[in-house]
Design an enzyme around this catalytic site. Structure first.
Site, PDB file in Angstrom:
ATOM      1  N   ASP A 134      -4.190 -70.812 -21.300  1.00 47.06           N
ATOM      2  CA  ASP A 134      -4.544 -69.498 -21.829  1.00 47.06           C
ATOM      3  C   ASP A 134      -4.184 -69.350 -23.307  1.00 47.06           C
ATOM      4  OD1 ASP A 134      -1.854 -69.612 -20.490  1.00 47.06           O
ATOM      5  OD2 ASP A 134      -1.615 -67.711 -21.558  1.00 47.06           O
ATOM      6  N   TYR A 157      10.076 -63.613 -19.631  1.00 46.83           N
ATOM      7  CA  TYR A 157      10.966 -64.236 -20.608  1.00 46.83           C
ATOM      8  C   TYR A 157      11.893 -63.189 -21.219  1.00 46.83           C
ATOM      9  CZ  TYR A 157       7.515 -68.005 -20.455  1.00 46.83           C
ATOM     10  OH  TYR A 157       6.667 -68.994 -20.037  1.00 46.83           O
ATOM     11  N   LYS A 175       7.812 -67.376 -13.489  1.00 53.27           N
ATOM     12  CA  LYS A 175       7.983 -68.470 -14.446  1.00 53.27           C
ATOM     13  C   LYS A 175       8.882 -67.994 -15.576  1.00 53.27           C
ATOM     14  CE  LYS A 175       5.458 -70.650 -18.239  1.00 53.27           C
ATOM     15  NZ  LYS A 175       4.231 -70.541 -19.064  1.00 53.27           N
TER      16      LYS A 175
END
Length: 262
Positions: A24, A144, A175
């Site tokens: 992406d 994140y 993730k």
């Protein structure tokens, strides 16, 4: 279709371990590969043994359906570019039902905890999670610690908080970055944790993968280090052998990588 069936498609051997290849980056940073190499890259990733690729909705239309074979499709619903005033900002650019019409097995969203737009990103995550629940679609969250208030984006306690935010707001798989002590992060989280591939300047990707699996992670999501590799098929095959290896084999890979890096 039940969500459990779609989740099974995200792991080719159905061992609840995952090797995803995000492609992406063309929205955030620019073209991944030249147009005439795109189908070649997809074939290499699939034949190498990736469990799923991650692309934006428009890019799905450029993929020959037969090429995917047993490789799952995850449509990414978040976007932001390197040219924005806040490079950590992410906005929704797609919807779950739209991804389903394109043949997606799952969707993903990106959330940066600590960014100036964290509140908006959390709101968007909640909305996507609700839609995924309605449609029985698995949700992968790329979570994140990034922003002006983040001193160490790999701090285990901070990443444990980050992955649990994703879990609490509806993610099925999360993730994040590989922490200094990933065992603490994995042990804290009720859903599978997979890790990013890390910077190209880091140690060998095989060693990185082995360390993640030995720490209890459920897999990897590696994009840039795959599509910039001169031999993406071989690299994906090597990663797949680590991710889907029996536990004892994964531990041996990790021990070997540790000794090599001394």
């Amino acid at each position: 279709m039940r969500k459990a069936l779609r989740l099974r498609r995200l792991s080719r051997p159905q061992d609840d371990r995952y090797l995803f290849v995000p492609l992406d980056h063309s929205v955030s940073d620019g073209p991944v590969v030249p147009r005439d190499r795109w189908q070649e890259l997809i074939r290499a990733v699939v034949q190498g043994g990736a469990d799923a690729i991650i692309v934006h909705k428009g890019r799905v239309r450029t993929i020959e359906p037969a090429v995917l074979g047993g490789c799952a499709l995850i449509v990414h619903l978040s976007a932001g570019t390197a040219h924005m005033a806040d490079a950590n900002a992410k906005v929704l650019v797609g919807e779950v039902d739209e991804a389903l019409r394109l043949g997606a097995d799952a969707v993903s969203v990106h959330v940066n905890i600590g960014s100036d737009t964290e509140a908006r990103q959390l709101t968007d995550l909640g909305a996507v999670a609700a839609a995924c629940d309605s449609w029985n679609v698995p949700l992968v969250v790329m979570a994140y610690a990034r922003g002006p208030r983040v001193a160490d984006p790999r701090d285990p306690a901070l990443l444990a908080h980050v992955v649990n935010i994703a879990a609490d707001l509806g993610a099925d798989i999360v993730k994040t970055n590989l922490a200094d002590d990933m065992t603490e992060v994995v042990a804290s989280c009720p859903i599978p944790v997979i890790v990013a591939g890390g910077p190209a300047s880091a140690n060998s990707l095989a060693g990185h993968a082995s360390a993640a699996m030995a720490a209890g992670c459920s897999g990897l999501a590696v994009g840039r280090r795959v599509f910039t590799s001169p031999a993406p098929m071989q690299l994906v095959a090597e990663l797949a052998s680590i991710v889907h290896a029996p536990t004892d084999a994964s531990l041996m890979h990790a021990l070997t990588a540790t000794l090599e890096n001394r």
